[in-house]
Scaffold this active site. Sequence first.
Site, short mmCIF file in Angstrom:
data_model
loop_
_atom_site.label_atom_id
_atom_site.label_comp_id
_atom_site.label_asym_id
_atom_site.label_seq_id
_atom_site.Cartn_x
_atom_site.Cartn_y
_atom_site.Cartn_z
N SER A 125 17.17 -1.40 89.74
CA SER A 125 16.09 -2.05 90.58
C SER A 125 16.36 -3.86 90.69
O SER A 125 16.89 -4.14 89.65
CB SER A 125 14.56 -2.04 90.23
OG SER A 125 13.83 -3.09 90.82
N TYR A 150 8.30 -1.69 82.47
CA TYR A 150 8.95 -0.73 83.59
C TYR A 150 10.12 -1.59 83.81
O TYR A 150 11.30 -0.98 83.96
CB TYR A 150 8.10 -0.79 84.82
CG TYR A 150 8.89 -0.63 85.92
CD1 TYR A 150 9.69 0.61 86.43
CD2 TYR A 150 9.23 -1.64 86.87
CE1 TYR A 150 10.49 0.90 87.20
CE2 TYR A 150 10.10 -1.35 88.11
CZ TYR A 150 10.77 -0.17 88.18
OH TYR A 150 11.55 0.13 89.34
N LYS A 154 14.72 -0.56 83.18
CA LYS A 154 15.54 -0.39 84.04
C LYS A 154 16.95 -1.36 83.45
O LYS A 154 18.12 -1.03 83.45
CB LYS A 154 15.18 -0.94 85.36
CG LYS A 154 14.33 -0.31 86.24
CD LYS A 154 15.04 1.07 86.43
CE LYS A 154 14.07 2.23 87.03
NZ LYS A 154 14.62 3.72 86.90
C1 UD1 Z 1 7.11 -3.74 93.15
C2 UD1 Z 1 7.41 -3.83 91.55
C3 UD1 Z 1 8.74 -3.57 91.49
C4 UD1 Z 1 9.15 -1.97 91.78
C5 UD1 Z 1 8.96 -1.77 93.17
C6 UD1 Z 1 8.93 -0.45 93.55
C7 UD1 Z 1 5.68 -5.38 90.86
C8 UD1 Z 1 5.41 -6.79 90.43
N1 UD1 Z 1 6.86 -5.34 91.19
O1 UD1 Z 1 7.73 -4.58 93.75
O2 UD1 Z 1 9.11 -3.95 89.96
O3 UD1 Z 1 10.72 -1.92 91.49
O4 UD1 Z 1 7.42 -2.45 93.52
O5 UD1 Z 1 8.82 -0.42 94.94
O6 UD1 Z 1 4.62 -4.75 90.96
N2 UD1 Z 1 1.29 -7.19 98.47
C9 UD1 Z 1 0.24 -7.38 99.02
N3 UD1 Z 1 -0.91 -6.45 99.01
C10 UD1 Z 1 -0.90 -5.28 98.48
C11 UD1 Z 1 0.38 -4.73 97.89
C12 UD1 Z 1 1.44 -5.70 98.01
O7 UD1 Z 1 -0.01 -8.40 99.66
O8 UD1 Z 1 -1.91 -4.63 98.47
C13 UD1 Z 1 2.48 -7.83 98.63
C14 UD1 Z 1 3.03 -8.33 96.99
O9 UD1 Z 1 2.32 -9.42 96.69
C15 UD1 Z 1 4.35 -8.38 97.49
C16 UD1 Z 1 4.83 -7.64 98.55
O10 UD1 Z 1 3.66 -7.15 99.04
O11 UD1 Z 1 4.74 -9.85 97.82
C17 UD1 Z 1 5.49 -6.34 98.21
O12 UD1 Z 1 4.78 -5.87 97.00
P1 UD1 Z 1 5.25 -4.38 96.52
O13 UD1 Z 1 5.45 -3.32 97.70
O14 UD1 Z 1 4.29 -3.92 95.50
O15 UD1 Z 1 6.55 -4.48 95.63
P2 UD1 Z 1 7.13 -5.48 94.65
O16 UD1 Z 1 6.02 -6.25 93.99
O17 UD1 Z 1 8.07 -6.46 95.51
#
Ligand code: UD1
Length: 338
Positions: A125, A150, A154
Amino acid sequence: MKILVTGGLGFIGSHTVVELQNEGFEVIAIDNLSNSSIDVLDGIERITGKKPLFENIDLRDKSAVQSFFSKNQDISGVIHFAASKAVGESVENPLLYYENNINSLVYLLQELQKKPEAHFIFSSSCTVYGQAEKMPITENAHIQSAMSPYGNTKQIGEEIITDVAKVTNINSILLRYFNPIGAHPSAEIGELPLGVPQNLVPFITQTAFGIREKLSVFGSDYPTPDGTAIRDYIHVVDLAKAHVIALQRLLNKQNLEKVETFNLGTGTGSSVLEVITAFEKVSNQKLNYQIVDRREGDIVEAFANTDKANTVLGWKAQSTLEEALTSAWKWEQKIRNK
Ligand code: UD1
């Protein structure tokens, strides 16, 4: 050639099984169904015309892993997806993550090292980079100390594979995924998050379908053009294809080192608001959302430098963000209307 896909009924695993079968490989999938459904086998069959071989095995069961390999000595390569992946859960229950993600890897490698040669693809990842200093992120970027158990599994997984490669005939490719999204364009397979989705795109599609009231956008005060965080969202089918190419590279002995590492992303960063706008366009509806505080542990931005994957691996992501979101939306509607 027979290929073992662990976690083969999961989100990325199932799409990879499809691409492997499309390329003529015989697939045996292992899954403990802890975060997947047996029905995925039917979805794969409807797409490819062929049901993969399947065994319900928990890779934490060392004797089950041993007996699987003694029964299946003709396996030419292993693609290892089986792992837990929820960041928050890993903070709550770190030992579950260390047991599930590390023990299973060790047991697999113990069996592979008995072979005269072995080919191993590992799901890693971009989380290993933490908040990288420079965008886009190259494979040489500094590995930062992990922000969650997690993420640590990795990093440790990569280290274990690298140590083992020095003294065995196991050739490996570590694939560092950015943010996988979307579903197969047929909507026969896709992501099946348990409970409330933690990831952005399933939360968006569930909100659009009316399962969630509104999306919370975590933070609008990031140092980015629109204030929301930036990620590199890659279509899961593109990601799956990269696994087949990486496997073929090992099988054809084209790898230059015993362990090679590739970033898998599109090379383009999108902000949360850009993802919402793109989703509204492809679904032709307004999404209910509100801006809330930042989510703890989130980084500002991460998007891949894909030069190495493009030139050395010979793979490039083909799908646009809109195409990926269209497929995710089609999948959400299909599973809800069943
Ligand atoms: C997350 C994990 C990462 C993992 C990946 C798997 C965290 C901190 N990181 O990545 O380790 O490998 O998922 O797919 O959890 N967001 C919103 N609202 C929401 C959900 C997300 O605004 O309800 C935003 C988050 O703040 C982020 C972006 O969307 O900026 C992507 O979020 P997400 O899909 O959870 O992925 P990551 O956090 O990048």
